[in-house]
Design a protein around this motif. Sequence first.
Motif, mmCIF file in Angstrom:
data_model
loop_
_atom_site.group_PDB
_atom_site.id
_atom_site.type_symbol
_atom_site.label_atom_id
_atom_site.label_comp_id
_atom_site.label_asym_id
_atom_site.label_seq_id
_atom_site.Cartn_x
_atom_site.Cartn_y
_atom_site.Cartn_z
ATOM 1 N N MET A 1 0.850 -1.200 0.000
ATOM 2 C CA MET A 1 0.000 0.000 0.000
ATOM 3 C C MET A 1 0.877 1.239 0.000
ATOM 4 S SD MET A 1 -3.034 1.053 2.651
ATOM 5 C CE MET A 1 -3.993 2.545 2.388
ATOM 6 N N GLU A 2 0.537 2.205 -0.838
ATOM 7 C CA GLU A 2 1.325 3.418 -0.928
ATOM 8 C C GLU A 2 1.158 4.266 0.332
ATOM 9 O OE1 GLU A 2 0.290 5.495 -4.431
ATOM 10 O OE2 GLU A 2 1.015 3.924 -5.804
ATOM 11 N N LYS A 3 2.221 4.966 0.667
ATOM 12 C CA LYS A 3 2.204 5.825 1.841
ATOM 13 C C LYS A 3 1.441 7.101 1.542
ATOM 14 C CE LYS A 3 5.324 7.735 5.305
ATOM 15 N NZ LYS A 3 6.742 7.901 5.695
ATOM 16 N N GLU A 4 0.436 7.395 2.390
ATOM 17 C CA GLU A 4 -0.407 8.573 2.192
ATOM 18 C C GLU A 4 0.168 9.758 2.965
ATOM 19 O OE1 GLU A 4 -4.835 6.739 1.558
ATOM 20 O OE2 GLU A 4 -4.024 6.711 3.581
ATOM 21 N N ILE A 5 0.159 10.922 2.314
ATOM 22 C CA ILE A 5 0.720 12.138 2.892
ATOM 23 C C ILE A 5 -0.358 13.213 2.925
ATOM 24 C CG2 ILE A 5 2.519 13.882 2.710
ATOM 25 C CD1 ILE A 5 3.598 11.141 3.329
ATOM 26 N N ILE A 6 -0.433 13.921 4.041
ATOM 27 C CA ILE A 6 -1.365 15.037 4.169
ATOM 28 C C ILE A 6 -0.558 16.318 4.413
ATOM 29 C CG2 ILE A 6 -3.159 13.537 5.071
ATOM 30 C CD1 ILE A 6 -2.607 14.677 7.846
ATOM 31 N N SER A 7 -1.212 17.450 4.238
ATOM 32 C CA SER A 7 -0.542 18.736 4.430
ATOM 33 C C SER A 7 -0.578 19.132 5.899
ATOM 34 C CB SER A 7 -1.215 19.806 3.568
ATOM 35 O OG SER A 7 -2.545 20.038 4.007
ATOM 36 N N SER A 8 0.268 20.094 6.242
ATOM 37 C CA SER A 8 0.311 20.572 7.623
ATOM 38 C C SER A 8 -0.989 21.314 8.000
ATOM 39 C CB SER A 8 1.516 21.498 7.804
ATOM 40 O OG SER A 8 1.454 22.580 6.899
ATOM 41 N N ARG A 9 -1.612 21.958 7.035
ATOM 42 C CA ARG A 9 -2.892 22.636 7.295
ATOM 43 C C ARG A 9 -3.980 21.616 7.630
ATOM 44 N NH1 ARG A 9 -7.356 24.211 4.137
ATOM 45 N NH2 ARG A 9 -8.374 26.126 4.870
ATOM 46 N N GLN A 10 -4.041 20.549 6.876
ATOM 47 C CA GLN A 10 -5.012 19.498 7.167
ATOM 48 C C GLN A 10 -4.737 18.869 8.529
ATOM 49 O OE1 GLN A 10 -4.403 17.006 3.759
ATOM 50 N NE2 GLN A 10 -5.889 18.102 2.484
ATOM 51 N N PHE A 11 -3.471 18.709 8.852
ATOM 52 C CA PHE A 11 -3.120 18.139 10.162
ATOM 53 C C PHE A 11 -3.585 19.057 11.292
ATOM 54 C CE2 PHE A 11 -0.096 17.730 13.683
ATOM 55 C CZ PHE A 11 -0.263 16.386 13.987
ATOM 56 N N THR A 12 -3.451 20.354 11.108
ATOM 57 C CA THR A 12 -3.904 21.306 12.129
ATOM 58 C C THR A 12 -5.414 21.213 12.334
ATOM 59 O OG1 THR A 12 -2.103 22.797 11.506
ATOM 60 C CG2 THR A 12 -3.920 23.729 12.792
ATOM 61 N N ILE A 13 -6.159 21.111 11.244
ATOM 62 C CA ILE A 13 -7.619 21.000 11.341
ATOM 63 C C ILE A 13 -8.020 19.715 12.050
ATOM 64 C CG2 ILE A 13 -9.729 20.741 9.966
ATOM 65 C CD1 ILE A 13 -8.436 22.601 7.896
#
Length: 531
Positions: A1-13
């Motif tokens: 399974m590919e590694k999923e990456i999120i943005s720092s803004r999404q992480f803050t929310i």
Amino acid sequence: MEKEIISSRQFTIITLLLSIGTAILIVPSSIASSSKQDAWIAASIGVLLSLLVVKLFLTLANQTPKLNFIEANEKILGRFLGKFTVVGFLSLTFFSAGELLYFIGIFMKTEVMPETPTLAFALLFSIIIMYAAYLGLETFARSAEILFPMFVLIFIFFVVCITPQIKFENLQPIMEASKTSMFYSIVRFMSVFSFSLVLLLMIYPARVNVQQSAKKGFYIGTIIGGFVLVTLITLSILVLGPANTASRTFPSYALAQRISIGNFLQRIEIIMAFMWITSIYIRTFMYFYTTVVGIAQIMKLKDHRPLILPMGIIMVGLSQIVHPDIVHSSIYNDEIWPIYAFVCTILLPILLLIVAVIRNRKSQGNSAEMGQADSNQGQLTDVGNANSNQGNQTKPENTDSDQDNHANNDNTDSNQGNQTKPENTDSNQDNQTNVTNTGTTQDNQAKPATMDSKQDNQTNNANTDSTQDNQVKPDNTISNQDNQEKTDNTVSTQDNQDKSATTNSSQSQAASKQDDQATPDKTSSDKKSLE
């Protein structure tokens, strides 16, 4: 399974909505029952102390920046003990996911749709959670990003609409609660507000694109979420009063029912329900996602998706048996949950951090000792090589210099002798042509010329080395004696002079060739002195 990456803004929310979670409905009554009108003070202190909890989580995450919380357990504590702690942690997350489904069902049945069974709400909401887990972390982060502006607008609208009903006398007297009740209130608030933030270690820092911004977002999301909760708790006390807030099961929902603007804008408490459903969706997903991914990693599965459906069905069944009634739920949240959550979300990270720091110091100490030993061995080797090189270089250089000095002196002496011979021969021939008895004169003329050349050679060699002067003098004396003998022999007969002239000319040519290769500067100076 590919590694999923999120943005720092999404992480803050996600951090902000996760910290609010179920606290938006159940925390005001829990804190007000012990601290009464000072509940807002306990909540404010809990927010400040929660920043230390966030610092703990960030420090632990920096020890294993490429691993999630489940993988960090096995790496730090070892395979056996790490799996044991992971199983205990996953029991907390899976049990909490089922409990949140219970809260959704009991809230909708009690406040919105009394005739609908709780199983229907739990099943419908679990489908949303399972589908979000199937689509992955990136899709979930986008959905949180879409819901966040709606959450903020509804919260602002709610605060503005309820402000006219505020009564400040409900906060009096201030600081009346005892220290014990304040302590229990702070612990209960933090257990619901900040203890669950350990779930973010499944995302941070391995799944965030910019770690430094996500680190700031961790603090920002926690502070904003704490501000929202403190505001709701304060409004509940100001509008409903401390006694009425403590007696309500969902005081925030009852607070929204009080909104009435001009007898026209009223009965909009469902808006408050939307805020709570949004925040509880984020927290339920994080609990379920952590459970499924953790079980997949324990079982060495590459993909966690095959586990989503069976674990989702079990979660729905757990929601129906986790609490037999609302009284059991209140006792559990006030007495059992803070201890259970403290052990799995605070003590376990502290243990992991201590072990990780000790292991890192030992590994750094061993690597430093090995590096120092290697550097010492390298220095010893370099010194040995330098000494051997100096010895090898000194001996050939001295030998070569001595040989060169001897060779140059010998060549210089032989060149002087060879050059003196033609000069003496020419002078003898000239003297014999003009005067008959010139043998003695030629000898007398040859000797001073030879002596002059000897003095010039000594003077030139004296500038080079005193040792060479000592070596040059005997050689020059011998060469001068030879020159004198050869000059005397030249005087005796004209035939011998011709032969010696021929021989001397050939020797002078050979000597000049050697001079050009050995010491051209000395030869030129010798020639000038002879002239």
